[in-house]
Design a protein around this motif. Structure first.
Motif, short mmCIF file in Angstrom:
data_model
loop_
_atom_site.label_atom_id
_atom_site.label_comp_id
_atom_site.label_asym_id
_atom_site.label_seq_id
_atom_site.Cartn_x
_atom_site.Cartn_y
_atom_site.Cartn_z
N ILE A 117 0.45 -0.98 0.11
CA ILE A 117 0.11 0.15 -0.04
C ILE A 117 1.30 1.14 -0.16
CG2 ILE A 117 -1.70 1.58 1.10
CD1 ILE A 117 -2.77 -1.29 -0.14
N ARG A 118 1.95 1.31 1.00
CA ARG A 118 2.88 2.31 1.10
C ARG A 118 3.34 3.03 -0.33
NH1 ARG A 118 4.83 2.86 7.09
NH2 ARG A 118 2.63 3.92 8.15
N SER A 119 4.42 1.09 -1.15
CA SER A 119 4.97 1.51 -1.45
C SER A 119 4.05 2.24 -3.15
CB SER A 119 5.58 -0.11 -2.43
OG SER A 119 6.52 -0.38 -1.71
N THR A 120 2.90 1.65 -3.01
CA THR A 120 2.35 1.95 -4.12
C THR A 120 2.18 3.60 -4.19
OG1 THR A 120 1.31 0.04 -4.68
CG2 THR A 120 0.07 1.55 -5.67
N MET A 121 1.22 3.71 -3.55
CA MET A 121 0.72 5.42 -2.98
C MET A 121 1.74 5.92 -3.44
SD MET A 121 -1.90 5.69 0.40
CE MET A 121 -0.28 5.02 1.30
N HIS A 122 2.84 6.19 -2.61
CA HIS A 122 4.19 6.81 -3.21
C HIS A 122 4.96 6.48 -5.04
CE1 HIS A 122 5.14 8.29 1.27
NE2 HIS A 122 4.79 7.46 1.77
N TRP A 162 -0.81 10.48 5.52
CA TRP A 162 -1.20 10.18 4.09
C TRP A 162 -2.51 11.93 3.83
CZ3 TRP A 162 1.56 9.30 0.84
CH2 TRP A 162 0.86 9.82 -1.27
N LYS A 163 -2.88 12.11 4.74
CA LYS A 163 -3.77 12.94 5.69
C LYS A 163 -2.99 13.97 4.67
CE LYS A 163 -7.42 14.98 7.59
NZ LYS A 163 -9.10 14.52 8.24
N TRP A 164 -2.39 13.96 5.04
CA TRP A 164 -1.83 15.73 4.68
C TRP A 164 -0.19 15.63 3.12
CZ3 TRP A 164 -4.29 18.28 7.12
CH2 TRP A 164 -5.31 18.01 8.37
N GLN A 165 -0.73 14.87 2.88
CA GLN A 165 0.76 14.69 1.44
C GLN A 165 0.21 15.37 0.43
OE1 GLN A 165 3.61 12.76 0.91
NE2 GLN A 165 3.26 12.22 3.27
N SER A 166 1.00 16.79 0.16
CA SER A 166 1.09 17.19 -1.09
C SER A 166 1.78 17.85 -1.45
CB SER A 166 0.21 18.34 -0.34
OG SER A 166 1.27 19.24 0.36
N ALA A 167 2.22 18.15 -2.80
CA ALA A 167 3.83 17.97 -3.34
C ALA A 167 2.61 18.98 -4.53
CB ALA A 167 4.24 17.00 -3.92
N PRO A 168 3.69 19.36 -5.97
CA PRO A 168 3.65 20.63 -6.93
C PRO A 168 2.45 20.55 -7.55
CG PRO A 168 5.65 21.33 -6.16
CD PRO A 168 5.24 20.10 -5.36
N GLY A 169 1.23 20.63 -7.76
CA GLY A 169 0.45 19.88 -8.62
C GLY A 169 -0.63 19.16 -8.05
N ARG A 170 -0.13 18.25 -6.99
CA ARG A 170 -0.77 17.11 -6.86
C ARG A 170 -1.42 16.83 -5.22
NH1 ARG A 170 4.14 16.67 -8.30
NH2 ARG A 170 5.72 14.99 -6.56
N ARG A 171 -2.05 15.97 -4.87
CA ARG A 171 -2.60 15.89 -3.66
C ARG A 171 -2.80 14.09 -3.00
NH1 ARG A 171 -7.43 19.65 -2.86
NH2 ARG A 171 -8.53 18.45 -4.85
N GLY A 172 -2.16 13.89 -1.37
CA GLY A 172 -2.76 12.85 -1.26
C GLY A 172 -4.21 13.14 -0.41
N GLY A 173 -4.49 12.28 0.66
CA GLY A 173 -5.38 12.98 1.50
C GLY A 173 -6.09 11.04 1.86
N THR A 174 -6.59 11.52 3.34
CA THR A 174 -7.06 9.77 3.85
C THR A 174 -8.70 10.20 3.93
OG1 THR A 174 -5.04 9.21 4.49
CG2 THR A 174 -7.19 8.66 5.42
N VAL A 175 -10.05 9.85 3.42
CA VAL A 175 -10.84 9.59 3.76
C VAL A 175 -11.48 7.80 4.47
CG1 VAL A 175 -11.47 10.94 2.24
CG2 VAL A 175 -11.70 9.23 1.71
N GLY A 176 -12.62 7.92 4.83
CA GLY A 176 -13.04 7.00 5.22
C GLY A 176 -14.29 6.07 4.12
N THR A 177 -14.56 4.91 3.66
CA THR A 177 -15.47 4.84 2.94
C THR A 177 -16.80 5.09 2.53
OG1 THR A 177 -14.55 1.69 3.62
CG2 THR A 177 -16.72 2.55 2.39
N ALA A 178 -17.16 5.62 4.10
CA ALA A 178 -18.06 6.57 3.81
C ALA A 178 -18.15 7.70 3.16
CB ALA A 178 -19.69 6.79 4.72
N GLU A 179 -17.18 8.09 2.61
CA GLU A 179 -16.50 9.05 2.75
C GLU A 179 -16.25 9.48 1.22
OE1 GLU A 179 -15.40 9.17 6.05
OE2 GLU A 179 -16.87 9.57 6.53
#
Length: 188
Positions: A117-122, A162-179
């Motif tokens: 999961i971490r490897s793929t997200m990064h 991961w909720k706070w990941q950001s970089a120029p022109g892109r962003r990460g984020g964490t949400v629950g299934t319902a959101e």
């Protein structure tokens, strides 16, 4: 927001929810149930679903351990990416599949939190994708015997950072299934 031009679509990525990977995983059944909720939603909205399946010495291709859990059913129209490395992009056709579908944002689910999961997200993030982690739809096994924190702490920490990941022109984020939404406007 992705840095990939003309790639406004979102895809649901289901990573390594295989018998040998999640057999003893933390909250296995609820994570699989949440992935099924997301599969239903993605399919109803016409969102591409891409499956990823790992092979190695412990997950021999064709073995029961290598197979996806029976609770998750892949449709024939949904591609499956076979991998041998943690990052689902490494030495696979994942990038080509996503490019064909105009995907610039990934919604990530599966296993193992502290590995694939971490490897793929990064890997996705550095390649220009927006990446949303579904905080209650990924899991890992207990590796505390090797010095890792308990699985619930590994999952909580991954969700937090991961909720706070950001970089120029892109962003990460964490949400629950319902959101979870599959619109590009909601990257987290």
């Amino acid at each position: 927001m992705t840095t990939l031009p003309d790639r406004t679509n979102t895809a649901l990525l289901v990573i390594d929810v295989q018998n040998g990977v999640v057999g003893g995983a933390h909250n296995r059944d609820s994570v699989i149930a949440n992935i099924n909720v997301l599969l239903d939603k993605a399919r109803a909205e016409g969102v591409p679903v891409v499956w990823v399946q790992h092979s190695d010495d412990d997950l021999k291709r064709g073995s029961n351990e290598w197979r996806y859990v029976p609770e998750l059913v892949r449709r024939d129209s949904e591609p499956i990416v076979h991998k041998n490395y943690g990052d689902s992009f490494e030495a696979t056709e994942l990038e080509e599949l996503l490019a064909e579908r105009g995907v610039g944002r990934l919604v990530v689910t599966g296993a193992q939190t502290d590995a694939c999961i971490r490897s793929t997200m990064h890997g996705a993030f550095t390649r220009g994708y927006d990446v949303t982690l579904v905080g209650d739809a990924h899991t890992t096994e207990d590796l505390s015997v090797y010095g890792a924190p308990p699985p619930e702490q590994v999952i909580a920490h991954t969700n937090l950072y991961w909720k706070w990941q950001s970089a120029p022109g892109r962003r990460g984020g964490t949400v629950g299934t319902a959101e979870v939404t599959f619109t590009a406007d909601d990257a987290g």
